[in-house]
Design a protein around this motif. Structure first.
Motif, mmCIF file in Angstrom:
data_model
loop_
_atom_site.group_PDB
_atom_site.id
_atom_site.type_symbol
_atom_site.label_atom_id
_atom_site.label_comp_id
_atom_site.label_asym_id
_atom_site.label_seq_id
_atom_site.Cartn_x
_atom_site.Cartn_y
_atom_site.Cartn_z
ATOM 1 N N ARG A 43 51.915 -6.429 31.258
ATOM 2 C CA ARG A 43 53.289 -5.941 31.138
ATOM 3 C C ARG A 43 53.385 -4.596 30.426
ATOM 4 N N SER A 44 52.272 -4.073 29.959
ATOM 5 C CA SER A 44 52.316 -2.797 29.244
ATOM 6 C C SER A 44 52.503 -1.646 30.222
ATOM 7 N N ARG A 89 39.377 -7.553 27.844
ATOM 8 C CA ARG A 89 39.027 -7.043 26.508
ATOM 9 C C ARG A 89 37.533 -6.781 26.348
ATOM 10 N N GLY A 122 54.133 -6.013 15.975
ATOM 11 C CA GLY A 122 54.632 -6.249 17.317
ATOM 12 C C GLY A 122 55.647 -7.352 17.426
ATOM 13 N N GLY A 123 55.924 -8.109 16.364
ATOM 14 C CA GLY A 123 56.872 -9.192 16.521
ATOM 15 C C GLY A 123 57.126 -9.905 15.217
ATOM 16 N N SER A 173 43.361 -14.880 18.620
ATOM 17 C CA SER A 173 43.737 -14.181 19.836
ATOM 18 C C SER A 173 42.538 -13.497 20.479
ATOM 19 N N SER A 208 52.901 -9.155 12.125
ATOM 20 C CA SER A 208 52.341 -8.019 12.846
ATOM 21 C C SER A 208 53.462 -7.048 13.144
ATOM 22 N N ASP A 268 44.081 -10.656 28.310
ATOM 23 C CA ASP A 268 45.130 -10.036 27.521
ATOM 24 C C ASP A 268 46.397 -10.001 28.370
ATOM 25 N N GLY A 269 47.257 -10.996 28.185
ATOM 26 C CA GLY A 269 48.481 -11.090 28.977
ATOM 27 C C GLY A 269 49.451 -9.964 28.713
ATOM 28 N N ALA A 270 49.402 -9.384 27.528
ATOM 29 C CA ALA A 270 50.317 -8.295 27.202
ATOM 30 C C ALA A 270 49.972 -7.019 27.973
ATOM 31 N N TYR A 271 48.708 -6.863 28.367
ATOM 32 C CA TYR A 271 48.325 -5.653 29.098
ATOM 33 C C TYR A 271 48.946 -5.632 30.490
#
Length: 177
Positions: A44-45, A100, A15-16, A33, A13, A39-42
């Motif tokens: 920290r966004s 989500r 992103g990583g 996913s 991806s 959504d754990g990334a949200y």
């Protein structure tokens, strides 16, 4: 025969790093996913932290005005209504992103809904903060409430800019590439 769009997952991806083969095989299932509850990334966004900062400043402004001696009932009741409505709507969109829900309710244009909310809410919050500041008569709690109202207004303007930049500029550049 299904006419819906299918998502094909790859091991790499933008992103990583590439996923290990076992993870790539398990993510090719429909659960992947998308099956995660949150959504754990949200969290920290930038957009997520901006929403949290907006909610905190609105809540502090509301509490400051609520616990002060009012000089003008209509001005501060309007300020409280606007701050709580903005708080509830920002929390609503935060929950939409965290869980989500936007992926499941595709009948709503979520970027447009959020952009319109921020546009209208920011204008009302700016008016409420100006009125609250003009009627504060140097009462500390009222001045603090108006100050946090202005801070929330600035944070909402940042959200308007970022949602405009993401939805409008990205769409216009994707037409030419």
């Amino acid at each position: 025969m299904s006419h819906g769009a299918r998502v094909i997952r790859t091991g790499v991806s933008s992103g990583g790093p590439a996923a290990p083969p076992a993870a790539a095989a398990s993510s090719s299932s429909s659960a992947g996913s998308d099956g995660e509850l949150m959504d754990g990334a949200y969290f920290r966004s930038c957009a997520g932290m901006l929403k949290v900062a907006q909610m905190i400043s609105l809540l502090i402004g509301f509490i400051s005005v609520n616990n002060s001696q009012w000089t003008d009932y209509s001005a501060y009741s309007y300020f409280q209504i606007v701050t709580m409505c903005d708080f509830v709507m920002i929390l609503f969109f935060y929950i939409i992103h965290i869980f989500r829900i936007y992926r499941k309710l595709t009948c709503v244009s979520w970027p447009l809904a959020e952009f319109l909310h921020y546009l209208i809410g920011t204008i009302l919050l700016l008016i409420a903060s100006i009125v609250a500041a003009s009627k504060s008569y140097n009462w500390n709690g009222l001045v603090a409430g108006a100050t946090f109202g202005f801070l929330a207004t600035i944070l909402c303007v940042l959200s308007i800019w970022s949602s405009y930049k993401v939805s409008c500029i990205t769409q216009s550049t994707s037409k030419y590439h």
